[in-house]
Design an enzyme around this catalytic site. Structure first.
Site, mmCIF file in Angstrom:
data_model
loop_
_atom_site.group_PDB
_atom_site.id
_atom_site.type_symbol
_atom_site.label_atom_id
_atom_site.label_comp_id
_atom_site.label_asym_id
_atom_site.label_seq_id
_atom_site.Cartn_x
_atom_site.Cartn_y
_atom_site.Cartn_z
ATOM 1 N N ARG A 174 6.495 -23.315 39.838
ATOM 2 C CA ARG A 174 6.334 -23.205 38.396
ATOM 3 C C ARG A 174 7.587 -22.508 37.866
ATOM 4 O O ARG A 174 8.231 -21.721 38.570
ATOM 5 C CB ARG A 174 5.099 -22.377 38.043
ATOM 6 C CG ARG A 174 3.792 -22.933 38.590
ATOM 7 C CD ARG A 174 2.630 -21.997 38.279
ATOM 8 N NE ARG A 174 1.355 -22.517 38.752
ATOM 9 C CZ ARG A 174 0.830 -22.274 39.951
ATOM 10 N NH1 ARG A 174 1.487 -21.479 40.805
ATOM 11 N NH2 ARG A 174 -0.332 -22.788 40.316
ATOM 12 N N LYS A 199 -0.235 -17.925 40.548
ATOM 13 C CA LYS A 199 -1.331 -17.524 39.678
ATOM 14 C C LYS A 199 -2.304 -16.627 40.427
ATOM 15 O O LYS A 199 -2.540 -16.806 41.611
ATOM 16 C CB LYS A 199 -2.055 -18.767 39.163
ATOM 17 C CG LYS A 199 -1.266 -19.557 38.125
ATOM 18 C CD LYS A 199 -2.096 -20.685 37.546
ATOM 19 C CE LYS A 199 -1.346 -21.400 36.433
ATOM 20 N NZ LYS A 199 -2.159 -22.492 35.841
ATOM 21 N N HIS A 267 8.003 -28.600 34.051
ATOM 22 C CA HIS A 267 6.758 -28.632 34.823
ATOM 23 C C HIS A 267 6.539 -30.002 35.455
ATOM 24 O O HIS A 267 5.895 -30.106 36.510
ATOM 25 C CB HIS A 267 5.568 -28.258 33.942
ATOM 26 C CG HIS A 267 4.342 -27.894 34.725
ATOM 27 N ND1 HIS A 267 4.267 -26.753 35.502
ATOM 28 C CD2 HIS A 267 3.148 -28.530 34.892
ATOM 29 C CE1 HIS A 267 3.085 -26.690 36.093
ATOM 30 N NE2 HIS A 267 2.395 -27.763 35.750
ATOM 31 N N ARG A 270 7.604 -30.168 39.023
ATOM 32 C CA ARG A 270 6.609 -29.700 40.002
ATOM 33 C C ARG A 270 5.666 -30.850 40.356
ATOM 34 O O ARG A 270 5.333 -31.051 41.529
ATOM 35 C CB ARG A 270 5.852 -28.511 39.418
ATOM 36 C CG ARG A 270 4.690 -27.976 40.249
ATOM 37 C CD ARG A 270 4.174 -26.695 39.602
ATOM 38 N NE ARG A 270 2.806 -26.376 39.968
ATOM 39 C CZ ARG A 270 2.462 -25.672 41.047
ATOM 40 N NH1 ARG A 270 3.398 -25.248 41.875
ATOM 41 N NH2 ARG A 270 1.198 -25.401 41.295
ATOM 42 N N HIS A 293 -2.374 -24.251 45.048
ATOM 43 C CA HIS A 293 -3.653 -24.569 44.408
ATOM 44 C C HIS A 293 -4.793 -23.896 45.158
ATOM 45 O O HIS A 293 -4.845 -23.936 46.387
ATOM 46 C CB HIS A 293 -3.892 -26.087 44.410
ATOM 47 C CG HIS A 293 -3.043 -26.832 43.430
ATOM 48 N ND1 HIS A 293 -2.818 -28.183 43.497
ATOM 49 C CD2 HIS A 293 -2.361 -26.403 42.339
ATOM 50 C CE1 HIS A 293 -2.048 -28.565 42.502
ATOM 51 N NE2 HIS A 293 -1.754 -27.507 41.784
ATOM 52 N N TYR A 302 -3.046 -36.033 42.580
ATOM 53 C CA TYR A 302 -1.782 -36.709 42.883
ATOM 54 C C TYR A 302 -2.013 -38.003 43.662
ATOM 55 O O TYR A 302 -1.150 -38.881 43.660
ATOM 56 C CB TYR A 302 -0.845 -35.765 43.636
ATOM 57 C CG TYR A 302 -0.389 -34.624 42.765
ATOM 58 C CD1 TYR A 302 0.495 -34.837 41.715
ATOM 59 C CD2 TYR A 302 -0.885 -33.333 42.943
ATOM 60 C CE1 TYR A 302 0.888 -33.805 40.885
ATOM 61 C CE2 TYR A 302 -0.499 -32.299 42.112
ATOM 62 C CZ TYR A 302 0.389 -32.543 41.081
ATOM 63 O OH TYR A 302 0.769 -31.519 40.247
#
Length: 324
Positions: A174, A199, A267, A270, A293, A302
């Site tokens: 990110r 995150k 982004h 990514r 994730h 994806y």
């Protein structure tokens, strides 16, 4: 109580005193124990403030904890309808409801009462959109300082932007993760592994390919500012931390010159990292770990991107796909 919590409590004046105290505790809990980012905590606090403003009008008084616990599903639906009338889209409504549910779950966990109305109301439906990756050749061009050779900008700025973009595409970072790297963490030549904070404060290790190492080394060789080991790796024109907006602007300029759509953003690189790995045989579990994730279901989108790409190629080039 931390200053941020006191500020949040003051901002949440529409609630009764016990509600304001509960909100302040909840926000501190999100930041300290749940380790949510400051921006997420701020957004959740803003959403709950909007809820309390609505309830003050709806109920006739600043809502107490008991009043919130006693809400019926129709009250929650009225709140969502009011926010929709204010112009909120489904995604924002979903976040507002998620914030309210988080707060009321905190009320239950801390023995203040069970506000079941929020769980009884369905979340707004959100049209699912697939990530829009850029093609490999375009991603490589975005990370190449020569793409911007005609711009009247210092060579070190072009090298800096190229190195940051190379990290987004080459490591799947990110933009906040790339710009949070310190000089001591710089993945320059010979550094084949970096550790970043994603995150929720989660740390993950990522391999760094030689092309990315070379891009970072090229930037370091040209950067005119002395970079302290514990200071930011990427700096602005005055030597301070680089504003992510500058990277976004750099990509926007190249987007125009390369003829790329507006969806080609930092982004999107990514997304491109994940999609291109999958197309070349990467397994979902590995890609999940590389992206950071928490859930495999987030990464599975994806597979749909790659399937959509294959279907488009098939429709465009298979002789039997053309009609007439």
């Amino acid at each position: 109580m931390p200053d941020a919590s006191r500020d949040a409590e003051t901002a949440l004046a529409p609630g009764a005193a016990d509600t304001r105290a509960a909100v302040a505790e909840w926000l501190s809990h999100l930041a300290a124990e749940r380790r949510m980012s400051p921006k997420t905590v701020e957004a959740y606090g803003r959403d709950v403030r909007d809820l309390l403003v609505f309830l003050t009008r709806h109920l006739g008084d600043p809502p107490s904890v008991a009043a919130i616990v006693g809400l019926a599903p129709r009250d929650v639906r009225a709140y969502l309808a009011a926010r929709r009338a204010d112009g909120l889209v489904s995604r924002s409504l979903m976040r507002a409801l998620a914030a309210a549910r988080s707060f009321t779950r905190f009320l239950a966990r801390t023995g203040r009462g069970e506000a079941s109305a929020f769980a009884a109301v369905r979340s707004p439906k959100i049209p699912r959109s697939l990530p829009k990756p850029v093609a490999p050749a375009a991603a490589l061009a975005l990370a190449d300082p020569d793409t911007r050779a005609g711009e009247e900008r210092p060579d070190w700025v072009l090298a800096r932007d190229a190195a940051a973009i190379a990290l987004l595409y080459g490591c799947g970072l990110r933009i906040s993760e790339a710009l949070s790297l310190t000089r001591a963490e710089a993945p320059a030549t010979g550094v084949s592994l970096i550790e970043v904070t994603g995150k929720g404060g989660k740390r993950r290790q990522l391999p760094v390919i030689p092309a990315v190492q070379a891009a970072v080394a090229g930037y370091l060789a040209l950067c005119p500012w002395p970079l302290a080991p514990d200071g930011p790796l990427f700096v602005g024109a005055k030597g301070g931390p680089l504003n992510p907006r500058l990277v976004q602007q750099a990509v926007a300029r190249m987007r125009g010159s390369l003829g790329l759509p507006d969806s080609a953003t930092p982004h999107a690189l990514r997304h491109s990292f994940a999609t291109h790995l999958l197309a070349r045989g990467g397994d979902l579990r590995t890609i999940q770990e590389l992206l950071g994730h928490a859930s495999l279901s987030t990464t599975q989108i994806y597979t749909e991107v790659d399937a959509a790409r294959l279907a488009a190629v098939h429709a465009a080039f298979h002789p039997r796909a053309r009609v007439g």
